[in-house]
Motif scaffolding. Structure first.
Motif, PDB file in Angstrom:
ATOM      1  N   ILE A 141       0.823  -1.211   0.000  1.00  0.00           N
ATOM      2  CA  ILE A 141       0.000   0.000   0.000  1.00  0.00           C
ATOM      3  C   ILE A 141       0.850   1.252   0.000  1.00  0.00           C
ATOM      4  CG2 ILE A 141      -1.710   1.320   1.321  1.00  0.00           C
ATOM      5  CD1 ILE A 141      -2.864  -1.342   2.295  1.00  0.00           C
ATOM      6  N   VAL A 142       1.938   1.247   0.760  1.00  0.00           N
ATOM      7  CA  VAL A 142       2.772   2.441   0.916  1.00  0.00           C
ATOM      8  C   VAL A 142       4.223   2.094   0.594  1.00  0.00           C
ATOM      9  CG1 VAL A 142       3.610   4.193   2.522  1.00  0.00           C
ATOM     10  CG2 VAL A 142       1.250   3.392   2.689  1.00  0.00           C
ATOM     11  N   GLY A 143       4.828   2.854  -0.296  1.00  0.00           N
ATOM     12  CA  GLY A 143       6.241   2.663  -0.595  1.00  0.00           C
ATOM     13  C   GLY A 143       6.528   1.294  -1.184  1.00  0.00           C
ATOM     14  N   ASP A 144       7.722   0.794  -0.902  1.00  0.00           N
ATOM     15  CA  ASP A 144       8.179  -0.461  -1.497  1.00  0.00           C
ATOM     16  C   ASP A 144       8.254  -1.606  -0.498  1.00  0.00           C
ATOM     17  OD1 ASP A 144       8.610   0.816  -3.997  1.00  0.00           O
ATOM     18  OD2 ASP A 144      10.548   1.569  -3.272  1.00  0.00           O
ATOM     19  N   THR A 145       7.795  -1.368   0.716  1.00  0.00           N
ATOM     20  CA  THR A 145       7.941  -2.396   1.749  1.00  0.00           C
ATOM     21  C   THR A 145       6.615  -2.646   2.460  1.00  0.00           C
ATOM     22  OG1 THR A 145       8.609  -0.758   3.408  1.00  0.00           O
ATOM     23  CG2 THR A 145      10.378  -1.819   2.142  1.00  0.00           C
ATOM     24  N   TYR A 146       6.582  -3.767   3.123  1.00  0.00           N
ATOM     25  CA  TYR A 146       5.441  -4.212   3.942  1.00  0.00           C
ATOM     26  C   TYR A 146       5.366  -3.337   5.195  1.00  0.00           C
ATOM     27  CZ  TYR A 146       3.147  -7.767   7.002  1.00  0.00           C
ATOM     28  OH  TYR A 146       2.349  -8.464   7.868  1.00  0.00           O
ATOM     29  N   THR A 147       4.183  -2.776   5.454  1.00  0.00           N
ATOM     30  CA  THR A 147       4.023  -1.874   6.595  1.00  0.00           C
ATOM     31  C   THR A 147       2.753  -2.204   7.374  1.00  0.00           C
ATOM     32  OG1 THR A 147       2.677  -0.192   5.465  1.00  0.00           O
ATOM     33  CG2 THR A 147       5.099  -0.001   5.248  1.00  0.00           C
ATOM     34  N   ILE A 148       2.541  -1.426   8.424  1.00  0.00           N
ATOM     35  CA  ILE A 148       1.329  -1.588   9.224  1.00  0.00           C
ATOM     36  C   ILE A 148       0.066  -1.289   8.421  1.00  0.00           C
ATOM     37  CG2 ILE A 148       2.382  -1.297  11.486  1.00  0.00           C
ATOM     38  CD1 ILE A 148       1.633   1.661  11.395  1.00  0.00           C
ATOM     39  N   ALA A 149       0.175  -0.556   7.332  1.00  0.00           N
ATOM     40  CA  ALA A 149      -1.005  -0.337   6.483  1.00  0.00           C
ATOM     41  C   ALA A 149      -1.463  -1.656   5.870  1.00  0.00           C
ATOM     42  CB  ALA A 149      -0.701   0.690   5.393  1.00  0.00           C
ATOM     43  N   ASP A 150      -0.516  -2.471   5.436  1.00  0.00           N
ATOM     44  CA  ASP A 150      -0.858  -3.775   4.852  1.00  0.00           C
ATOM     45  C   ASP A 150      -1.439  -4.712   5.903  1.00  0.00           C
ATOM     46  OD1 ASP A 150       0.351  -3.129   2.205  1.00  0.00           O
ATOM     47  OD2 ASP A 150       2.188  -3.091   3.404  1.00  0.00           O
ATOM     48  N   MET A 151      -0.895  -4.652   7.121  1.00  0.00           N
ATOM     49  CA  MET A 151      -1.458  -5.457   8.213  1.00  0.00           C
ATOM     50  C   MET A 151      -2.896  -5.039   8.502  1.00  0.00           C
ATOM     51  SD  MET A 151       1.668  -5.570  10.941  1.00  0.00           S
ATOM     52  CE  MET A 151       3.369  -5.664  10.393  1.00  0.00           C
ATOM     53  N   SER A 152      -3.119  -3.735   8.505  1.00  0.00           N
ATOM     54  CA  SER A 152      -4.457  -3.229   8.794  1.00  0.00           C
ATOM     55  C   SER A 152      -5.453  -3.691   7.741  1.00  0.00           C
ATOM     56  CB  SER A 152      -4.420  -1.700   8.880  1.00  0.00           C
ATOM     57  OG  SER A 152      -5.692  -1.196   9.210  1.00  0.00           O
ATOM     58  N   ALA A 153      -5.058  -3.597   6.470  1.00  0.00           N
ATOM     59  CA  ALA A 153      -5.939  -4.043   5.396  1.00  0.00           C
ATOM     60  C   ALA A 153      -6.213  -5.544   5.497  1.00  0.00           C
ATOM     61  CB  ALA A 153      -5.321  -3.705   4.045  1.00  0.00           C
ATOM     62  N   TRP A 154      -5.176  -6.326   5.795  1.00  0.00           N
ATOM     63  CA  TRP A 154      -5.326  -7.782   5.883  1.00  0.00           C
ATOM     64  C   TRP A 154      -6.392  -8.179   6.896  1.00  0.00           C
ATOM     65  CZ3 TRP A 154      -4.436 -10.812  10.252  1.00  0.00           C
ATOM     66  CH2 TRP A 154      -4.490 -12.202  10.043  1.00  0.00           C
ATOM     67  N   GLY A 155      -6.448  -7.479   8.033  1.00  0.00           N
ATOM     68  CA  GLY A 155      -7.401  -7.836   9.078  1.00  0.00           C
ATOM     69  C   GLY A 155      -8.829  -7.891   8.578  1.00  0.00           C
ATOM     70  N   TRP A 156      -9.221  -6.909   7.767  1.00  0.00           N
ATOM     71  CA  TRP A 156     -10.598  -6.902   7.270  1.00  0.00           C
ATOM     72  C   TRP A 156     -10.755  -7.654   5.952  1.00  0.00           C
ATOM     73  CZ3 TRP A 156     -15.173  -6.779   9.042  1.00  0.00           C
ATOM     74  CH2 TRP A 156     -15.437  -6.135  10.251  1.00  0.00           C
ATOM     75  N   LEU A 157      -9.748  -7.653   5.098  1.00  0.00           N
ATOM     76  CA  LEU A 157      -9.869  -8.413   3.848  1.00  0.00           C
ATOM     77  C   LEU A 157     -10.015  -9.898   4.116  1.00  0.00           C
ATOM     78  CD1 LEU A 157      -7.269  -6.578   1.578  1.00  0.00           C
ATOM     79  CD2 LEU A 157      -9.759  -6.309   1.622  1.00  0.00           C
ATOM     80  N   ASP A 158      -9.528 -10.336   5.251  1.00  0.00           N
ATOM     81  CA  ASP A 158      -9.682 -11.733   5.645  1.00  0.00           C
ATOM     82  C   ASP A 158     -11.149 -12.110   5.829  1.00  0.00           C
ATOM     83  OD1 ASP A 158      -8.459 -14.238   6.322  1.00  0.00           O
ATOM     84  OD2 ASP A 158      -8.914 -13.836   8.427  1.00  0.00           O
ATOM     85  N   ARG A 159     -12.005 -11.123   6.015  1.00  0.00           N
ATOM     86  CA  ARG A 159     -13.447 -11.367   6.188  1.00  0.00           C
ATOM     87  C   ARG A 159     -14.242 -10.958   4.954  1.00  0.00           C
ATOM     88  NH1 ARG A 159     -14.595 -12.592  11.600  1.00  0.00           N
ATOM     89  NH2 ARG A 159     -12.618 -13.222  12.541  1.00  0.00           N
ATOM     90  N   ALA A 160     -13.602 -10.899   3.801  1.00  0.00           N
ATOM     91  CA  ALA A 160     -14.300 -10.465   2.588  1.00  0.00           C
ATOM     92  C   ALA A 160     -15.492 -11.341   2.255  1.00  0.00           C
ATOM     93  CB  ALA A 160     -13.319 -10.427   1.407  1.00  0.00           C
ATOM     94  N   SER A 161     -15.431 -12.622   2.606  1.00  0.00           N
ATOM     95  CA  SER A 161     -16.552 -13.509   2.294  1.00  0.00           C
ATOM     96  C   SER A 161     -17.799 -13.142   3.079  1.00  0.00           C
ATOM     97  CB  SER A 161     -16.174 -14.969   2.586  1.00  0.00           C
ATOM     98  OG  SER A 161     -15.885 -15.145   3.960  1.00  0.00           O
ATOM     99  N   ARG A 162     -17.635 -12.471   4.207  1.00  0.00           N
ATOM    100  CA  ARG A 162     -18.787 -12.014   4.977  1.00  0.00           C
ATOM    101  C   ARG A 162     -19.219 -10.619   4.518  1.00  0.00           C
ATOM    102  NH1 ARG A 162     -20.311 -14.915   9.210  1.00  0.00           N
ATOM    103  NH2 ARG A 162     -20.982 -13.194  10.546  1.00  0.00           N
ATOM    104  N   VAL A 163     -18.256  -9.793   4.178  1.00  0.00           N
ATOM    105  CA  VAL A 163     -18.589  -8.454   3.665  1.00  0.00           C
ATOM    106  C   VAL A 163     -19.362  -8.573   2.359  1.00  0.00           C
ATOM    107  CG1 VAL A 163     -17.631  -6.281   2.808  1.00  0.00           C
ATOM    108  CG2 VAL A 163     -16.579  -7.409   4.783  1.00  0.00           C
ATOM    109  N   ARG A 164     -18.924  -9.463   1.482  1.00  0.00           N
ATOM    110  CA  ARG A 164     -19.580  -9.680   0.190  1.00  0.00           C
ATOM    111  C   ARG A 164     -20.298 -11.031   0.242  1.00  0.00           C
ATOM    112  NH1 ARG A 164     -17.314  -9.772  -4.587  1.00  0.00           N
ATOM    113  NH2 ARG A 164     -19.003  -8.467  -5.417  1.00  0.00           N
ATOM    114  N   LYS A 165     -21.269 -11.116   1.131  1.00  0.00           N
ATOM    115  CA  LYS A 165     -22.016 -12.348   1.377  1.00  0.00           C
ATOM    116  C   LYS A 165     -22.530 -12.954   0.063  1.00  0.00           C
ATOM    117  CE  LYS A 165     -26.128 -13.990   3.876  1.00  0.00           C
ATOM    118  NZ  LYS A 165     -27.291 -13.560   4.708  1.00  0.00           N
TER     119      LYS A 165
END
Length: 234
Positions: free
Chosen positions: A152-176
């Protein structure tokens, strides 16, 4: 030592991932939100808002205990404390912008989409449509941003990617009902798969598995999770 107040839901999952990535020593303290433990005075002293996650850093500023609540605040605090996953200094404006986009947009609208599709009474079609489509709009904004990018930001893995992962992991419920909920958002799917393949994710998923959280959705659970839906006790 970090005391980590945890329930197996998307926002605490982000903190589990950071703690495992950073190798910080921590103690998991289960908070069973379906039983209302988040409303206990002892927990409210740590998070007055009565939500998980929260942490207590026993070695906070000046060596004193420090409480931190809200998943984004915790990610920022721990990243600054450890000097890890903050990205390059010149990317900090982008990091803050995307963290707050996730904290105030993608996360809350995803949560409301899940609530109205799974927990609310039948017949609230307007709310279902409103929150699911807004969650999907936020997905699209981030998907467009990720074109040609690995993270998401720059060229490295950051807390922004961790934050996104937390909710994207529940995409099957968001997009029931969607067979492959991230398929319409290929850049988002690629980001999720990239993060999800990290060894720390498996360890983060194991956090709290030795505790039996309540899974029955009865009247006690509804009152514990959605207290504002009920009149205050006289």
């Amino acid at each position: 030592m970090i005391r980590f107040y945890f329930h197996p839901t998307p926002n605490p999952a982000k903190i589990s991932l950071f703690l495992e990535e950073a190798g910080l020593p921590y103690e998991v303290i289960p908070v069973d939100t379906s039983k209302g433990e988040q409303h206990a005075p002892a927990f409210r002293a740590i998070n007055p808002n009565g939500k998980v996650p929260a942490i207590v850093d026993t070695a906070g500023p000046d060596g004193k205990e420090a409480r931190v609540f809200d998943s984004t605040a915790i990610l920022l605090y721990l990243a600054e404390k450890t000097g890890k996953f903050m990205g390059a200094a010149q990317d900090r404006p982008e990091l803050l912008s995307w963290l707050l986009f996730l904290a105030s947009g993608l996360g809350p609208f995803s949560g409301q989409a899940v609530h109205f599709q799974f927990a609310a009474p039948e017949g609230l079609d307007y709310a279902v449509n409103r929150y699911r489509r807004e969650a999907e709009r936020h997905y699209q904004v981030l998907n467009d941003h990720l074109e040609g990018r690995t993270y998401i930001v720059g060229d490295t893995y950051t807390i922004a990617d961790m934050s996104a992962w937390g909710w994207l992991d529940r995409a099957s419920r968001v997009r029931k009902g969607a067979d492959d909920p991230l398929a319409p958002f290929p850049n988002l799917k690629r980001l999720f798969d990239t993060v999800d393949a990290r060894p720390a994710v498996a360890r983060a998923r194991a956090v709290g598995q030795n505790h039996e959280f309540k899974r029955v959705n009865d009247e006690e659970t509804k009152r514990a999770l959605f207290p504002s839906n009920y009149p205050s006790a006289a």
